[in-house]
Design an enzyme around this catalytic site. Structure first.
Site, PDB file in Angstrom:
ATOM      1  N   LYS A   1      63.744  58.887  53.224  1.00 61.88           N
ATOM      2  CA  LYS A   1      63.101  58.441  51.990  1.00 61.88           C
ATOM      3  C   LYS A   1      63.240  56.917  51.942  1.00 61.88           C
ATOM      4  CE  LYS A   1      61.889  57.731  47.654  1.00 61.88           C
ATOM      5  NZ  LYS A   1      62.059  56.256  47.685  1.00 61.88           N
TER       6      LYS A   1
ATOM      7  N   GLU B   1      76.808  53.444  51.141  1.00 65.21           N
ATOM      8  CA  GLU B   1      77.000  51.991  51.328  1.00 65.21           C
ATOM      9  C   GLU B   1      76.382  51.352  50.104  1.00 65.21           C
ATOM     10  OE1 GLU B   1      75.933  48.353  51.675  1.00 65.21           O
ATOM     11  OE2 GLU B   1      74.704  48.964  53.385  1.00 65.21           O
TER      12      GLU B   1
ATOM     13  N   CYS C   1      73.622  42.984  50.621  1.00 63.06           N
ATOM     14  CA  CYS C   1      74.836  43.463  49.949  1.00 63.06           C
ATOM     15  C   CYS C   1      76.074  42.722  50.419  1.00 63.06           C
ATOM     16  CB  CYS C   1      75.010  44.961  50.194  1.00 63.06           C
ATOM     17  SG  CYS C   1      73.751  45.973  49.398  1.00 63.06           S
TER      18      CYS C   1
ATOM     19  N   GLU D   1      76.208  41.072  41.099  1.00 62.50           N
ATOM     20  CA  GLU D   1      75.403  40.719  42.271  1.00 62.50           C
ATOM     21  C   GLU D   1      74.163  39.945  41.819  1.00 62.50           C
ATOM     22  OE1 GLU D   1      75.087  43.337  46.065  1.00 62.50           O
ATOM     23  OE2 GLU D   1      75.069  44.708  44.367  1.00 62.50           O
TER      24      GLU D   1
END
Length: 486
Positions: free
Chosen positions: A184, A259, A293, A390
């Site tokens: 996906k 993750e 990330c 972030e």
């Protein structure tokens, strides 16, 4: 020179899903638009697959599993190596596709294609090294064995920021282990996945072994988590979504690898090579326009070298070329969408309101597209949003520290634990600080530590499980104990 949009692997006028070796339309007969973040133009329309398409893909993978698992590791390796060769043969086109769909600078996108291919090479080799074991028995008439077998059908839910590398980092070990899978891809970058599917087809990989379904994220995700045929799910994305997936996986106790988000500290000690440290910060922070990330999110510089380091970094940032991601000379492309730009603006404005100063950049770039200038902020303090959340954009916030214990404490003061960086010339300090940092990946005098042959993953709320290295294939295998009575 700006590349054209003439592709051979995909037809932008007729994008379809890839299920059981066939290119199919979505039953919904509905589509969603994919925009080029460099220009704001619609690139193409993507079919909105849903629960039925996901179910069909899972069924295809389940049907294909017994024959794929029965192949020898050498036979599966041959397929993976052929797929790797096809990726490298089509490097330029894959890079162009990536650039137009999510804005990665073309030169950097070519690097990602090579990186993605390296996972196929590594796991083609690693699949041949799936060893069982014999165990000494406690009685003379028994023999004890452990064999390793593929878990079955797996699902890979991939992020938009590394659309090829994160897919092969999941599919490489899965296919090598004997699993079949459903991918996906993120809605912001599905074209790379469909181009990859074409290469799967060209490599002659049997129908149903790899399936690609894009579309209604909720419907597809629900089918993946509720369908008992799916035994393992690997997800790369936000911590918030990861927590929801843990809940979804609980009813069937599905194997899950996560993750998730990060908020990487980048520490520059007073004895560091400042030129090398600035190069590392540049590579870590501004790769993919800050949309990774493992980006350096918090730059801690010893107060004795703060001004010198900032000066070097600012000069390097000034030299970065920003522009259309298809331009081969561009180093900083656009952010993936308008929401990404707005978040960067919010973090910068919050920092400025609380006393930060702009050393370089600090605003949008250009009249169209989702561009933000490569930015360096000084006088940053821990109460600013940019030091807690972030940013996912090209902003480097610099703060200072006085001693090792202080910076270790500040670096670890986060819910995340994905990656951390430190620069020092003192080997004793390097070892002690690396061990004290609560992060799964440490860049020690290295701004880009990721590689196929090493494990990648986080601690704390950055997830669990490891991808890459020999560790990356373990979650795609079950260990079966056999006790033989003679």
């Amino acid at each position: 020179m700006v590349k054209t949009k003439e592709f051979t692997l995909i037809d932008l006028e007729d994008i379809k899903l890839f299920i059981n070796g066939e290119w199919v339309t979505a039953e919904s007969n509905s589509f969603f638009s994919l925009k080029n973040p460099s220009t704001g133009e619609i690139v193409t329309e993507i079919p909105r697959g849903g629960r039925k398409e996901a179910r069909n893909a899972i069924e295809a993978a389940s049907t294909a599993f017994p024959k794929w698992a029965a192949l020898t590791a050498y036979e599966r390796a041959d397929y993976l190596l052929k797929l790797k060769d096809l990726m490298l043969d089509n490097e330029a086109e894959l890079a162009s596709i990536m650039s137009i769909e999510m804005g990665k600078a073309y030169s950097e996108a070519r690097g990602e294609v090579k990186y993605a291919a390296s996972f196929l090479t590594w796991y083609a080799e690693e699949g041949r090294r799936i060893y069982g074991e014999t165990i000494p028995a406690s009685v003379s008439n028994k023999r004890l064995f452990v064999v390793k077998q593929p878990v079955g059908v797996i699902a890979a839910i991939t992020p938009w920021n590394f659309p090829l590398a994160m897919m092969t980092r999941k599919l490489g070990p899965a296919l090598a282990a004997g699993c079949t899978g459903v991918v996906k891809p993120a809605s912001q970058s599905p074209l790379s996945a469909f181009a990859f599917a074409k290469l799967v087809e060209l490599a002659g990989i049997p129908n149903g072994v790899v399936n690609i379904v894009a579309g209604a994220t909720g419907e597809i995700s629900d089918e993946i988590f509720e369908n008992p045929e799916v035994k393992k799910i690997s997800f790369t994305g936000s911590t918030e979504v990861g927590k929801k997936l843990v809940e979804k996986s609980a009813p069937q106790l599905k194997k899950l690898a996560l993750e998730l988000g990060g908020h990487a500290p980048f520490i520059v000690f007073e004895d560091a090579d400042l030129e090398k440290a600035a190069e590392g910060a540049l590579a870590s922070k501004f790769r993919n326009a800050g949309q990774t990330c493992v980006c350096a999110n918090r730059i801690y510089v010893h107060e004795k070298v703060k001004d010198d380091f900032a000066k070097i970094l600012v000069e390097k940032v000034k030299q970065l070329k920003i522009g259309n991601s298809l331009d081969e000379t561009v180093q900083i492309g656009p952010l993936v969408n308008e929401q990404g730009v707005q978040k960067v603006e919010e973090h910068v404005l919050d920092a400025l309101a609380k006393g930060a100063v702009v050393l370089q950049g600090g605003k949008r770039y250009g009249e169209k597209g989702c561009f933000y200038e490569p930015t360096v902020l000084g006088n940053v303090t821990k109460d600013m949003k940019i030091m807690k959340e972030e940013t996912f954009g090209p902003v480097a916030p610099i703060t200072t520290f006085k001693d090792d214990q202080e910076v270790i404490r500040e670096a670890n003061d986060t819910i995340y634990g994905l990656a951390a960086y430190l620069y020092t010339s003192d080997i004793s300090r390097a070892v002690k600080v690396s061990e004290a940092l609560n992060f799964g990946v440490i860049g020690l005098n290295d701004g880009v530590p990721g590689t196929a042959q090493a494990p990648f993953g986080g601690m704390n709320q950055s997830g669990y499980g490891r991808e890459g290295g020999h560790q990356g294939i373990k979650d795609y295998l079950e260990e079966k104990y056999i006790s033989l009575s003679l």
